[in-house]
Design a protein around this motif. Structure first.
Motif, PDB file in Angstrom:
ATOM      1  N   ALA A   1      85.295  12.882  -8.148  1.00 41.29           N
ATOM      2  CA  ALA A   1      83.903  13.329  -8.274  1.00 41.29           C
ATOM      3  C   ALA A   1      83.616  14.595  -7.475  1.00 41.29           C
ATOM      4  O   ALA A   1      82.950  15.520  -7.981  1.00 41.29           O
ATOM      5  CB  ALA A   1      82.953  12.204  -7.874  1.00 41.29           C
ATOM      6  N   PRO A   2      84.068  14.713  -6.198  1.00 42.06           N
ATOM      7  CA  PRO A   2      83.747  15.949  -5.449  1.00 42.06           C
ATOM      8  C   PRO A   2      84.278  17.207  -6.129  1.00 42.06           C
ATOM      9  O   PRO A   2      83.607  18.242  -6.156  1.00 42.06           O
ATOM     10  CB  PRO A   2      84.435  15.718  -4.091  1.00 42.06           C
ATOM     11  CG  PRO A   2      84.543  14.238  -3.958  1.00 42.06           C
ATOM     12  CD  PRO A   2      84.802  13.747  -5.356  1.00 42.06           C
ATOM     13  N   ILE A   3      85.492  17.096  -6.710  1.00 41.77           N
ATOM     14  CA  ILE A   3      86.053  18.274  -7.386  1.00 41.77           C
ATOM     15  C   ILE A   3      85.270  18.560  -8.671  1.00 41.77           C
ATOM     16  O   ILE A   3      84.935  19.712  -8.975  1.00 41.77           O
ATOM     17  CB  ILE A   3      87.534  18.031  -7.726  1.00 41.77           C
ATOM     18  CG1 ILE A   3      88.297  17.516  -6.512  1.00 41.77           C
ATOM     19  CG2 ILE A   3      88.173  19.305  -8.259  1.00 41.77           C
ATOM     20  CD1 ILE A   3      89.726  17.122  -6.824  1.00 41.77           C
ATOM     21  N   ALA A   4      84.981  17.492  -9.433  1.00 46.22           N
ATOM     22  CA  ALA A   4      84.264  17.669 -10.698  1.00 46.22           C
ATOM     23  C   ALA A   4      82.870  18.223 -10.459  1.00 46.22           C
ATOM     24  O   ALA A   4      82.388  19.077 -11.222  1.00 46.22           O
ATOM     25  CB  ALA A   4      84.176  16.333 -11.433  1.00 46.22           C
ATOM     26  N   ASP A   5      82.211  17.756  -9.409  1.00 48.40           N
ATOM     27  CA  ASP A   5      80.866  18.262  -9.116  1.00 48.40           C
ATOM     28  C   ASP A   5      80.906  19.739  -8.773  1.00 48.40           C
ATOM     29  O   ASP A   5      80.033  20.520  -9.182  1.00 48.40           O
ATOM     30  CB  ASP A   5      80.264  17.469  -7.950  1.00 48.40           C
ATOM     31  CG  ASP A   5      79.911  16.046  -8.348  1.00 48.40           C
ATOM     32  OD1 ASP A   5      79.831  15.782  -9.571  1.00 48.40           O
ATOM     33  OD2 ASP A   5      79.716  15.208  -7.447  1.00 48.40           O
ATOM     34  N   SER A   6      81.923  20.146  -8.023  1.00 48.32           N
ATOM     35  CA  SER A   6      82.045  21.562  -7.667  1.00 48.32           C
ATOM     36  C   SER A   6      82.259  22.409  -8.913  1.00 48.32           C
ATOM     37  O   SER A   6      81.656  23.474  -9.071  1.00 48.32           O
ATOM     38  CB  SER A   6      83.216  21.744  -6.686  1.00 48.32           C
ATOM     39  OG  SER A   6      83.406  23.118  -6.388  1.00 48.32           O
ATOM     40  N   ASP A   7      83.133  21.931  -9.836  1.00 48.23           N
ATOM     41  CA  ASP A   7      83.363  22.673 -11.086  1.00 48.23           C
ATOM     42  C   ASP A   7      82.107  22.746 -11.925  1.00 48.23           C
ATOM     43  O   ASP A   7      81.812  23.768 -12.561  1.00 48.23           O
ATOM     44  CB  ASP A   7      84.475  21.988 -11.892  1.00 48.23           C
ATOM     45  CG  ASP A   7      85.867  22.297 -11.327  1.00 48.23           C
ATOM     46  OD1 ASP A   7      85.970  23.217 -10.510  1.00 48.23           O
ATOM     47  OD2 ASP A   7      86.825  21.609 -11.729  1.00 48.23           O
ATOM     48  N   LEU A   8      81.360  21.636 -11.932  1.00 49.19           N
ATOM     49  CA  LEU A   8      80.177  21.590 -12.780  1.00 49.19           C
ATOM     50  C   LEU A   8      79.123  22.567 -12.279  1.00 49.19           C
ATOM     51  O   LEU A   8      78.397  23.186 -13.068  1.00 49.19           O
ATOM     52  CB  LEU A   8      79.612  20.161 -12.796  1.00 49.19           C
ATOM     53  CG  LEU A   8      78.594  19.838 -13.885  1.00 49.19           C
ATOM     54  CD1 LEU A   8      79.208  20.031 -15.270  1.00 49.19           C
ATOM     55  CD2 LEU A   8      78.086  18.407 -13.734  1.00 49.19           C
ATOM     56  N   LYS A   9      79.035  22.731 -10.965  1.00 44.31           N
ATOM     57  CA  LYS A   9      78.029  23.631 -10.396  1.00 44.31           C
ATOM     58  C   LYS A   9      78.426  25.093 -10.547  1.00 44.31           C
ATOM     59  O   LYS A   9      77.583  25.954 -10.781  1.00 44.31           O
ATOM     60  CB  LYS A   9      77.828  23.305  -8.918  1.00 44.31           C
ATOM     61  CG  LYS A   9      77.162  21.943  -8.677  1.00 44.31           C
ATOM     62  CD  LYS A   9      77.073  21.649  -7.192  1.00 44.31           C
ATOM     63  CE  LYS A   9      76.434  20.273  -6.936  1.00 44.31           C
ATOM     64  NZ  LYS A   9      76.370  19.928  -5.496  1.00 44.31           N
ATOM     65  N   ARG A  10      79.714  25.373 -10.409  1.00 44.48           N
ATOM     66  CA  ARG A  10      80.161  26.764 -10.381  1.00 44.48           C
ATOM     67  C   ARG A  10      80.926  27.186 -11.645  1.00 44.48           C
ATOM     68  O   ARG A  10      81.339  28.336 -11.744  1.00 44.48           O
ATOM     69  CB  ARG A  10      81.075  26.977  -9.173  1.00 44.48           C
ATOM     70  CG  ARG A  10      80.408  26.630  -7.840  1.00 44.48           C
ATOM     71  CD  ARG A  10      81.342  26.937  -6.701  1.00 44.48           C
ATOM     72  NE  ARG A  10      80.741  26.590  -5.411  1.00 44.48           N
ATOM     73  CZ  ARG A  10      81.325  26.794  -4.238  1.00 44.48           C
ATOM     74  NH1 ARG A  10      82.533  27.357  -4.195  1.00 44.48           N
ATOM     75  NH2 ARG A  10      80.725  26.434  -3.109  1.00 44.48           N
TER      76      ARG A  10
END
Length: 632
Positions: free
Chosen positions: A544-553
């Motif tokens: 989730a932390p990696i996916a959230d970062s990708d989703l934001k940027r």
């Protein structure tokens, strides 16, 4: 020969010997018996009339069905007059018993008509010009009598001087008219007989041709029946008919589902598929009696198409299509043969469906026993039953699990299980050694003898890949295939089935069409101990932390990590696959470690990331593709 004066001319005496006119009669009868054409015979009679009665011209008129006279034979008349007489024909209605053309009067009254001066007769104005050119003066006309005493026409003689015809001359003209009537009757009878003979000959030829076609088509149906008894399947039937009818063959159902086609390389199959899915086009073919001719969509050459539907087993109908490039339609005999073949095909389809249902029940029971510890206490009995059903229970097998994935076309996965089972049973029926096909819960299990484990998406076509493709067609694409770990024997399917079932619980509509557990290595074994829900929660929590970062940027951290692990943790190999600089890969991996708090050099942390990525991969998670950014 003694002659007596008649108004400035001579006429033959009543007591002339028979020899004076008998030769003419003999010539006429000989011509009739020789079956010479009618104009020749009538012209001969006209010439004899001129010679015997000392006439200048003579014509034989035939009364036609429209009550007009046609000049069929003549002597002494000019070609212009003959052409004019037939172009502007005399009509029976132009005369009465006492007036009008002598020819028409003779036919109307059925008595000879003598006219001393033709120009004194009323009602002949339209003939005056032509009569003047021909030099007509006196006329003698005698009717041609049919056997029923109706008029067939007249024989009409002309003189160029004033003459009063004697009774002997009238009698002789009447005799000649009888001969002309006989000639006409004989010609008509001969023409009628010839027409009847020609018609009978044509009918006989058609009958013989029909018998030859029927014999050939009967042989076709006998051969088709023999093939059915040999269990060649619908594909074998289609191939046989393609050769016999010299056409592209398609066997399908009324909803357009293809069951078999032949020959495989025919360019008409794409066109046939389009027509088969076109309800309006199908209706037009049926309205034309099951046969038609069209250029079809995208074709410039004419195509003959034939459709033979019939009621089949279940809810759908079996349809037999035939198409070939031709300007001619399929004939009646071919359509009849198609109907007969379609009925046999429907019966074969019904038999195959019943056979598949029976096989499905037997295989389902066998699989249940193979998975039952209680039944496997007597494993020898179970293995013997498997052998009796045609399976090879002691050899290695590849387990494939076909799982319906809910979507708009298959909202309830269980509803697709019978269709998938029937399709796979039909496809594997001819395979040797024989695969095991049966349903377990909401999935279908196929155990293929041999090693088909390396069959990931994008690999070369294999038997397993072909089965997966047909299963997708049968369900409109709403099915995925999971390849489990190798099965040493049928008695040891439990571990492989457990892994495949766990993977099946992770599948979504975005999952790959074929998911191979052996390709996932040791991580696939973790599926034996964890439920689908638990693994999904673990994967989401880990990534989730990696996916959230990708989703934001809109970044590429998750795809980079996935590619790095697949590349054997090679930074350079990852950079080459992603078309970026190695330093970019290193920077992204540092961000992954920072976001997750995991050490990418730790084997335990790497195993956690690998397992989480495996779950995302099986589910077909789009976040592995990268470049996604949160809207707004």
């Amino acid at each position: 020969m003694t002659e007596s004066p008649v108004r400035g001319r001579t006429a033959r005496r009543r007591d002339d010997p028979l020899s004076t006119w008998m030769p003419a009669v003999t010539d006429t009868l000989r011509a009739i018996n020789a079956e010479q054409d009618l104009p020749h015979v009538l012209t001969l009679i006209a010439r004899h009339a001129c010679e015997l009665l000392d006439l200048k011209q003579c014509a034989v008129y035939v009364l036609r069905s429209d009550a007009t006279f046609r000049l069929e034979g003549s002597h002494g008349l000019t070609p212009d007059y003959v052409a004019w007489a037939n172009l502007e024909p005399m009509r029976l209605s132009e005369s009465t018993a006492s007036s009008g053309p002598p020819t028409a009067r003779a036919a109307l009254t059925m008595n000879p008509v003598c006219v001393r001066n033709i120009f004194d007769e009323p009602g002949l104005d339209r003939w005056h010009t032509m009569m003047t050119r021909e030099g007509f003066h006196s006329v003698l006309a005698a009717p041609l009598r049919a056997a029923d005493q109706t008029a067939m026409g007249t024989i009409t003689g002309y003189t160029t001087e004033d003459r009063l015809f004697e009774a002997e001359q009238i009698r002789l003209m009447t005799l000649l008219s009888d001969h002309a009537a006989v000639a006409i009757a004989a010609a008509r009878r001969r023409d009628s007989e010839r027409a009847a003979i020609a018609e009978l000959s044509s009918a006989n030829e058609e009958l013989l041709a029909h018998q030859r076609r029927m014999a050939r088509l009967h042989v076709v149906q006998q051969e088709l029946t023999r093939l059915l008894l040999q269990d060649v399947g619908l594909a074998g039937i289609a191939e046989f008919l393609a050769g016999e009818l010299d056409a592209a063959i398609r066997i399908d159902t009324d909803d357009g589902t293809e069951l078999a086609t032949a020959p495989m390389d025919s360019p008409l199959h794409t066109w046939l598929e389009t027509v088969a899915h076109d309800e309006a086009g199908t209706a037009r073919v049926m309205e034309a009696g099951g046969s038609g001719r069209t250029r079809g969509s995208g074709r410039t050459d004419p195509v003959a198409v034939c459709l033979a539907p019939t009621t089949g087993a279940g809810l759908s109908r079996t349809r037999l299509w035939a198409a070939r490039t031709s300007r001619d339609r399929f004939d009646e005999d071919e359509r009849w043969a198609m109907q007969g073949c379609a009925l046999l095909i429907a019966l074969e389809r019904s038999r195959l469906e019943r056979q598949s249902e029976a096989e499905a029940r037997l295989t389902k029971d066998l699989l249940a026993d193979l998975l039952s510890p209680a039944a496997m206490v007597h494993s020898e009995s179970v293995m013997a039953r498997a052998t009796a059903l045609g399976y090879h229970p002691h050899g290695p097998h590849t387990l494939a699990l076909f799982v319906p994935v809910p979507d708009d076309s298959v909202p309830a996965p269980a509803a697709a299980i019978p269709e998938i089972t029937t399709t796979l049973l039909g496809l594997t029926r001819g395979m040797r050694p024989r695969p095991v096909v049966g349903s377990i819960g909401d999935s279908v299990v196929v155990l293929l003898p041999g090693d088909y484990t390396h069959c990931a998406e994008g690999s070369p076509p294999t038997a397993l890949g072909s089965l997966a493709g047909h299963a997708r067609e049968a369900t409109g694409g709403a099915v995925r295939c999971v390849v489990g770990p190798p099965v040493p024997s049928l008695a040891e399917i439990q571990p492989s089935l457990a892994v495949a079932s766990r993977a099946g619980s992770l599948l979504t509509t975005a999952s790959p069409e074929i998911v191979s557990m052996p390709d996932l290595g040791v991580y696939a074994l973790l599926l034996e101990s964890g439920s689908g829900e638990a693994l999904t929660r673990f994967a989401e929590a880990t990534l989730a932390p990696i996916a959230d970062s990708d989703l934001k940027r809109g970044g590429w951290l998750l795809p980079t990590l996935h590619t790095w692990l697949r590349a054997g943790m090679s930074t350079r190999g990852t950079a080459e696959r992603l078309f970026v600089h190695p330093n970019t890969v290193g920077y992204r991996l540092k961000r992954v470690a920072a976001a997750t708090g995991l050490d990418l050099s730790s084997p335990a942390d790497l195993m956690s990331l690998q397992l989480a990525l495996m779950v995302f991969e099986v589910r077909g998670d789009p976040r592995l593709r990268g470049g996604q950014r949160q809207a707004g």
